[in-house]
Design an enzyme around this catalytic site. Structure first.
Site, PDB file in Angstrom:
ATOM      1  CG  ASN A 150      -0.188  -0.065   2.499  1.00 39.05           C
ATOM      2  OD1 ASN A 150       0.530   0.854   2.845  1.00 39.05           O
ATOM      3  ND2 ASN A 150      -0.314  -1.181   3.229  1.00 39.05           N
ATOM      4  CG  ASP A 175      -5.763  -7.016  14.059  1.00 32.68           C
ATOM      5  OD1 ASP A 175      -4.899  -6.326  14.636  1.00 32.68           O
ATOM      6  OD2 ASP A 175      -6.841  -6.549  13.650  1.00 32.68           O
ATOM      7  CB  ILE A 176       0.276  -6.823  14.573  1.00 37.17           C
ATOM      8  CG1 ILE A 176       0.756  -7.615  13.361  1.00 37.17           C
ATOM      9  CG2 ILE A 176       1.403  -6.605  15.565  1.00 37.17           C
ATOM     10  CD1 ILE A 176       1.661  -6.837  12.425  1.00 37.17           C
ATOM     11  CE  LYS A 192     -10.069   0.001  12.158  1.00 37.82           C
ATOM     12  NZ  LYS A 192     -10.269   1.066  11.232  1.00 37.82           N
TER      13      LYS A 192
HETATM   14  N1  CTP Z   1      -3.189  -3.543  12.271  1.00 43.07           N
HETATM   15  C1  CTP Z   1      -2.385  -4.571  12.707  1.00 43.07           C
HETATM   16  N2  CTP Z   1      -2.376  -5.764  12.061  1.00 43.07           N
HETATM   17  C2  CTP Z   1      -3.166  -6.007  10.987  1.00 43.07           C
HETATM   18  C3  CTP Z   1      -3.989  -4.959  10.536  1.00 43.07           C
HETATM   19  C4  CTP Z   1      -3.987  -3.757  11.196  1.00 43.07           C
HETATM   20  O1  CTP Z   1      -1.662  -4.373  13.675  1.00 43.07           O
HETATM   21  N3  CTP Z   1      -3.125  -7.176  10.386  1.00 43.07           N
HETATM   22  C5  CTP Z   1      -3.233  -2.282  13.013  1.00 43.07           C
HETATM   23  C6  CTP Z   1      -2.666  -1.092  12.290  1.00 43.07           C
HETATM   24  O2  CTP Z   1      -1.297  -0.911  12.584  1.00 43.07           O
HETATM   25  C7  CTP Z   1      -3.503   0.056  12.848  1.00 43.07           C
HETATM   26  C8  CTP Z   1      -4.851  -0.596  13.059  1.00 43.07           C
HETATM   27  O3  CTP Z   1      -4.586  -1.990  13.224  1.00 43.07           O
HETATM   28  O4  CTP Z   1      -3.027   0.469  14.116  1.00 43.07           O
HETATM   29  C9  CTP Z   1      -5.752  -0.403  11.901  1.00 43.07           C
HETATM   30  O5  CTP Z   1      -6.910  -1.140  12.127  1.00 43.07           O
HETATM   31  P1  CTP Z   1      -7.616  -1.984  11.006  1.00 43.07           P
HETATM   32  O6  CTP Z   1      -8.811  -2.582  11.639  1.00 43.07           O
HETATM   33  O7  CTP Z   1      -6.726  -2.906  10.304  1.00 43.07           O
HETATM   34  O8  CTP Z   1      -7.950  -0.858   9.994  1.00 43.07           O
HETATM   35  P2  CTP Z   1      -8.592  -1.091   8.620  1.00 43.07           P
HETATM   36  O9  CTP Z   1      -7.881  -2.159   7.862  1.00 43.07           O
HETATM   37  O10 CTP Z   1      -8.692   0.230   8.013  1.00 43.07           O
HETATM   38  O11 CTP Z   1      -9.970  -1.666   9.127  1.00 43.07           O
HETATM   39  P3  CTP Z   1     -11.287  -1.957   8.339  1.00 43.07           P
HETATM   40  O12 CTP Z   1     -10.901  -2.114   6.921  1.00 43.07           O
HETATM   41  O13 CTP Z   1     -11.736  -3.200   8.986  1.00 43.07           O
HETATM   42  O14 CTP Z   1     -12.085  -0.750   8.664  1.00 43.07           O
END
Ligand code: CTP
Length: 409
Positions: A210, A306-307, A337
């Protein structure tokens, strides 16, 4: 990166023989990573030329308060807002007197009055002028008004006398300016920060990623270092240099980022997930480069770990801050969130055309269970410092609340 990377330092030069050192001060500030703009008083122009300071700073020197050209470009209010810190070096006895009185009848004194950022002076004058009761009274006023006083040093003076009144050397001034940013708010704490995008390989040469530049995450790591924390920065692929004084670990995929975070999280007091982690990855990575043999192809994807959620679910969990990039309904999405991932703070920002990724400025909405705080549009370095100050305050509040509860009989 230097100790002043991304800092905007406004150097004020006033009339005194030590003004000849100003060119070196500018050079040293820039070597430490700062962007420097110079404001000269009329007195300073008797000792050093604007052309010299323009050449070393790389920007036109500002001299006039009421100049239509200057005010249309960067006037005193813009300069005051622009500066992360103001250093007046050399500061003459006359300038100290004017600053103590809160005068605003020339550009430099007006900027000092109009800025919200820290202001410091490096006095330089004859030792009798320094010891004079009037100067000492002005000094006391400046200290009371939270103006930083750098020096002066003692030694032989240009006028042939010996005593206090020599300006500190440019290298000493740079070190003291760096200290202005050291808040100590996170002293003794360990902070783990993720930053940048991830790269999810499709085959040996292609991948899913991205547009995250990593700028915000790196700025957060630097702000945490400045605040006194031991910082571990776990970064996806970016073109940014490792921040000085942070331990940087470079990874590619979400899985590698997850593993690196969990290898270090046991020591962490605070986790800040700034990375734009891929939510999906190819279920299989082709061993060889995929050839275009078919008219259509479908990539089969699976969720990445999801870290952030995995860190927040730890027992005990560190103080956990997530980021949310949204195009609409900022607070509502952030609040979701916050609840679903069980976070302490969600820092939400608007993304879209010209906003967020890759840009140098941003704003944040800090969403917490019982509060919403807006950090307005500003350079990412400054925004990161404001975020860290907020996180530090909340961390301390949560921590002391716990101690309180434990102590209750
Ligand atoms: N994050 C993470 N690990 C992932 C995905 C996201 O740690 N696999 C963390 C990002 O670093 C950020 C936050 O989660 O702090 C973002 O949330 P996320 O739910 O992933 O955002 P979006 O992908 O935008 O969510 P959605 O598409 O579900 O709205």
């Amino acid at each position: 990166m230097g100790t002043l990377t991304n800092k905007r330092i406004l150097l004020g030069v006033t009339g005194g023989i030590a003004a000849y050192k100003s060119a070196d001060t500018v050079r040293r500030l820039r070597e430490a990573g700062a962007e420097v703009r110079v404001v000269m008083t009329a007195g300073a122009a008797e000792f050093i030329t604007a052309l010299t300071l323009q050449a070393v700073s790389g920007h036109p020197v500002h001299q006039q308060l009421l100049d239509t050209g200057a005010e249309a470009g960067m006037g005193h209010i813009e300069l005051a807002r622009w500066a992360d810190a103001v250093l007046v070096a050399p500061a003459s006895a006359n300038f100290m007197a004017r600053l103590a009185q809160g005068r605003a009848d020339d550009l430099l004194s007006a900027v000092c009055l109009a800025t919200e950022s820290p202001v410091a002076v490096a006095p330089a004058m004859n030792q009798q002028m320094w010891s004079n009761a009037a100067t000492q009274a002005n000094l006391a006023t400046l200290k009371k008004n939270s103006i930083g006083i750098f020096g002066p040093a003692e030694g032989s003076q240009a006028c042939g006398e010996v005593g206090p009144g020599r300006m500190l050397e440019p290298t000493e001034l740079v070190a003291l300016v760096s200290d202005l940013f050291a808040s100590g708010e996170l002293d003794g704490l360990t902070v783990v920060v993720t930053a940048g995008p991830t790269w999810e390989a499709v085959d040996p040469v292609r991948g899913l990623t991205n547009r995250s530049s990593g700028k915000m995450g790196y700025a957060v790591a630097e702000a945490a270092v400045e605040a006194g924390a031991r910082v571990i920065l776990i970064s996806g692929p970016t073109s940014l240099p490792d921040p000085e004084r942070a331990h940087t670990i470079r990874v590619e995929s979400a899985q590698e980022m997850h593993d690196a975070v969990h290898a270090h999280i046991a020591d962490a007091d605070i986790f800040i997930g700034v990375a734009a982690v891929a939510d999906y990855r190819p279920t299989q990575i082709a061993k060889d480069k995929i050839k275009k043999t078919q008219e259509k192809m479908t990539l089969d994807l699976e969720r990445t770990p999801d870290i952030l959620a995995s860190v927040a679910a730890l027992k005990p969990a560190p103080f956990t801050v997530g980021f949310a990039a949204e195009t609409e309904n900022l607070e509502q999405h952030a609040r979701q969130k916050l609840a679903t991932k069980n976070l302490d703070i969600v820092a939400a920002n608007r993304v879209g055309a010209d906003l967020g990724f890759g840009t140098d400025e941003n704003s944040l909405l800090l969403v917490e269970p019982a509060a919403v705080t807006e950090l307005p549009m500003q350079p990412k370095a400054r925004l990161a410092r404001a975020l860290i100050a907020h996180v530090a305050a909340r961390y301390r509040a949560k921590h002391s609340a716990k101690v309180h509860t434990l102590r209750r009989p």
